[in-house]
Write a protein that holds these residues in place. Sequence first.
Motif, PDB file in Angstrom:
ATOM      1  N   ARG A  85       0.835  -1.209   0.000  1.00  0.00           N
ATOM      2  CA  ARG A  85       0.000   0.000   0.000  1.00  0.00           C
ATOM      3  C   ARG A  85       0.866   1.254   0.000  1.00  0.00           C
ATOM      4  NH1 ARG A  85      -2.960  -3.199   3.787  1.00  0.00           N
ATOM      5  NH2 ARG A  85      -1.980  -2.151   5.557  1.00  0.00           N
ATOM      6  N   LYS A  86       1.919   1.197   0.782  1.00  0.00           N
ATOM      7  CA  LYS A  86       2.778   2.371   0.927  1.00  0.00           C
ATOM      8  C   LYS A  86       3.422   2.746  -0.407  1.00  0.00           C
ATOM      9  CE  LYS A  86       6.727   1.837   3.294  1.00  0.00           C
ATOM     10  NZ  LYS A  86       7.605   1.698   4.463  1.00  0.00           N
ATOM     11  N   GLU A 106       0.290  19.371   4.403  1.00  0.00           N
ATOM     12  CA  GLU A 106       0.693  18.247   5.260  1.00  0.00           C
ATOM     13  C   GLU A 106      -0.064  16.968   4.919  1.00  0.00           C
ATOM     14  OE1 GLU A 106       1.835  21.087   9.085  1.00  0.00           O
ATOM     15  OE2 GLU A 106      -0.128  20.114   8.969  1.00  0.00           O
ATOM     16  N   GLU A 109       1.516  15.640   1.857  1.00  0.00           N
ATOM     17  CA  GLU A 109       2.877  15.197   2.149  1.00  0.00           C
ATOM     18  C   GLU A 109       2.889  13.855   2.889  1.00  0.00           C
ATOM     19  OE1 GLU A 109       4.812  17.429   5.193  1.00  0.00           O
ATOM     20  OE2 GLU A 109       6.796  17.187   4.321  1.00  0.00           O
ATOM     21  N   PHE A 110       1.789  13.587   3.579  1.00  0.00           N
ATOM     22  CA  PHE A 110       1.731  12.436   4.483  1.00  0.00           C
ATOM     23  C   PHE A 110       2.285  11.123   3.906  1.00  0.00           C
ATOM     24  CE2 PHE A 110      -0.032   9.112   6.986  1.00  0.00           C
ATOM     25  CZ  PHE A 110      -0.009   9.615   8.270  1.00  0.00           C
ATOM     26  N   PRO A 111       1.813  10.659   2.730  1.00  0.00           N
ATOM     27  CA  PRO A 111       2.326   9.373   2.231  1.00  0.00           C
ATOM     28  C   PRO A 111       3.826   9.406   1.946  1.00  0.00           C
ATOM     29  CG  PRO A 111       0.425  10.124   0.962  1.00  0.00           C
ATOM     30  CD  PRO A 111       0.810  11.256   1.842  1.00  0.00           C
ATOM     31  N   LEU A 113       6.073  10.951   3.751  1.00  0.00           N
ATOM     32  CA  LEU A 113       6.830  10.838   5.004  1.00  0.00           C
ATOM     33  C   LEU A 113       7.215   9.387   5.264  1.00  0.00           C
ATOM     34  CD1 LEU A 113       4.829  13.240   7.356  1.00  0.00           C
ATOM     35  CD2 LEU A 113       7.064  13.632   6.334  1.00  0.00           C
ATOM     36  N   LEU A 114       6.351   8.484   4.794  1.00  0.00           N
ATOM     37  CA  LEU A 114       6.618   7.065   5.026  1.00  0.00           C
ATOM     38  C   LEU A 114       7.651   6.519   4.053  1.00  0.00           C
ATOM     39  CD1 LEU A 114       3.009   5.696   5.564  1.00  0.00           C
ATOM     40  CD2 LEU A 114       4.804   5.901   7.263  1.00  0.00           C
ATOM     41  N   ARG A 122      10.229  16.065  -1.185  1.00  0.00           N
ATOM     42  CA  ARG A 122       8.832  16.042  -0.769  1.00  0.00           C
ATOM     43  C   ARG A 122       8.128  17.315  -1.210  1.00  0.00           C
ATOM     44  NH1 ARG A 122      10.614  14.165   4.459  1.00  0.00           N
ATOM     45  NH2 ARG A 122      10.038  16.161   5.361  1.00  0.00           N
ATOM     46  N   ARG A 158      -3.346  13.480  -2.566  1.00  0.00           N
ATOM     47  CA  ARG A 158      -2.691  12.604  -1.604  1.00  0.00           C
ATOM     48  C   ARG A 158      -2.503  11.203  -2.182  1.00  0.00           C
ATOM     49  NH1 ARG A 158      -5.541  11.475   4.080  1.00  0.00           N
ATOM     50  NH2 ARG A 158      -6.963  10.322   2.704  1.00  0.00           N
TER      51      ARG A 158
ATOM     52  N   ARG B  10       1.546  17.452  15.706  1.00  0.00           N
ATOM     53  CA  ARG B  10       0.464  18.090  14.942  1.00  0.00           C
ATOM     54  C   ARG B  10      -0.906  17.675  15.473  1.00  0.00           C
ATOM     55  NH1 ARG B  10       2.631  17.071   8.783  1.00  0.00           N
ATOM     56  NH2 ARG B  10       4.353  18.536   8.886  1.00  0.00           N
ATOM     57  N   LEU B 287      -2.918   4.149   3.930  1.00  0.00           N
ATOM     58  CA  LEU B 287      -1.807   4.891   3.332  1.00  0.00           C
ATOM     59  C   LEU B 287      -0.467   4.186   3.507  1.00  0.00           C
ATOM     60  CD1 LEU B 287      -2.759   8.561   4.252  1.00  0.00           C
ATOM     61  CD2 LEU B 287      -2.926   7.447   2.035  1.00  0.00           C
ATOM     62  N   GLY B 288      -0.473   3.053   4.182  1.00  0.00           N
ATOM     63  CA  GLY B 288       0.752   2.270   4.236  1.00  0.00           C
ATOM     64  C   GLY B 288       1.396   2.137   5.597  1.00  0.00           C
TER      65      GLY B 288
END
Lengths: 230, 391
Positions: A85-86, A106, A109-111, A113-114, A122, A158, B10, B287-288
Amino acid sequence: MEKPVISIRHLVKKFPAGKGEFTALKGIDLEFNTGEFAGLIGPSGSGKTTLLNIIGSLDAPSTGEALVLGNSIGQLSAKEAARLRKHSLGFIFQSYNLLAVHTVYENVEFPLLLLDYSASERKKMVLEALEWVGLTNKIDSRPPKLSGGECQRVAIARAMVKKPSLVLADEPTANLDADNSHHILKTMETLNRELKTTFLFATHDEKVIGYLRRKIFLKDGRVDKDEWVK
Amino acid sequence: MKIAIKLAYRNLTGAGLRTWLNVLVLSFSFVVILFMKGVMSGWDLQAKTDMTQWEIAGGQYWHQLYDPFDPFTLSDSHAPIPPQLSDELAAGDMVPLLITQGSIYPQGRLQSVLIKGIPAKQSLLKLPTHRLDTVTDAYPAIIGAMMARNLKLEIGQYVTIRWRDVNGTFDAHDILITDIFSSNVPSAEAGQIYLPLETLQEMLSLSGQATILTFRDEKKERPAVEGFTLKTKETLTASIDEMLKTKEVGQGILYLILLLLAMLAIFDTQVLSIFKRQKEIGTYIALGYTRGQVVGLFTVEGALHSVLAALVGALYGTPLLWWVAKNGWAMPIDTSEFGVPIAQTLYPVFSLGLVVSTTLLVVLITTIVSYWPSRKIAKMNPTEALRGKIQ
Ligand SMILES: Nc1ncnc2c1ncn2[C@@H]1O[C@H](COP(=O)(O)OP(=O)(O)OP(=O)(O)O)[C@@H](O)[C@H]1O
Ligand SMILES: [Mg+2]
């Protein structure tokens, strides 16, 4: 010949229901190739979400097989499924599922970060994704301040920001008016064309159905019709 | 981990009022615990300082038979002052003390007391012995404030004492209270009166003899002295440490209640947020995130409460604690009734080690309390979490 992105064989999904079982998917056989813009269409309860969840490795088949990008979903460990998934999957939900306390930037950006991208990479990718959906002017807003259409565009950004091979969209327009729906769908169509991303929808919305190039009709847990639009 | 802290921060600040309420409660526990621990170490320091100044100076030689817990040893625990100590004695760096058992008759009641003889001219101990340097018919005597209160004695008052001399014969005489001192050191005050050393030696026919020899210099090499046992300052103050340890147990219960309150608030928040934020949890997983990572995120979020609490606590706690450390904390009750050495005004001492160890402890406990309910996430079905259907 190119390998299919998704390959489903004799897929059955049962849920425990009361004392017995409820069979939501009753033997599905389907294949999807790179760059498809396809949709699962059917009435409520026909098994669209169930099938999408299994393809998205959020759930596992009871019997049969679902190969997604070469991974057999039923056989993946929780960690391997998370990695799939990531790296390769993007989800778009009916209710957007944005993180309310995070800004638009943010959220998108979330996915990343992983995925160990550097801060500058990014930033470049997030701004690019926000450009695709036309939201570069709302970078610092938070979801509660956005309209439904804008929220769904953030969700698309996203899902797309890491350029996944496959995007799964479950009723993405259900909370949107006609104008917003068309805008969203055109955006996804463009991304599908330019990035060769495979899109798979679950819907019963006529507006969405009008954009699909392949329509798979589900009825009572089975494929009723599978037709390509010329 | 870096991501988790970033996201947790956050989420936490985004949650607003509830977060700050928890942080406030936690920071309050922080400051109170620090305050109380500071009082304890201030107390310890003060009690030792008082004991040093009023009673033991740099250390003592005890007559080998002397046992403060057994008054019957007193009749035998005295000996001539060893000649090898005469230099220190002459220089005023050593004070001899002769102790005997006796009785006092305030308002006709009998009360047994220790009668201590001490040189009027000593300057080693803070005792106002110069007030013993008076010429009266009665023997001049000084007593502690605790004694004075118990026996209802005042300066200028005469009272009879009775004692036995070395031959076992009873004798009686009047004493005149020439001064009353307040030392906060029960072992230097309770149940005892001080007379001039020569007077007591004469009373007992023990010229040149002593029970205890208190010296100034604690660092000096101390050879063994025939008939006397060396008691270092550490051994003599050990009883204070012990006494404080028992007090700390009682305080521990208060810390526990305070922490429990703060932890309950955080636990409650965690349980609630895991329930309320199912969709968000499902989204993280879609999202993983692995479920373990989500557990980590929620744990960090909870633990971050304590970090914020430390910062907020520092904000108002630093000036507050600094102020009490400087101006002291006046005990709201009459401390002389305690029977333990405690001053009416305590000056808490806050060491770096104290602050750091307390902070670490609270952070650790908060982390555990945050982790506990978060484990539930690991058992969640992601599709059900996404639908927000788990009860
Ligand atoms: N976790 C579950 N446990 C039991 N039954 C379930 C579960 N998930 C789905 N079902 C059942 O499986 C069937 C198919 O559900 P699914 O959500 O896939 O339908 P859908 O086509 O997406 O419907 P809709 O258009 O309403 O979203 C329904 O009858 C549903 O009640
Ligand atoms: Mg559905």
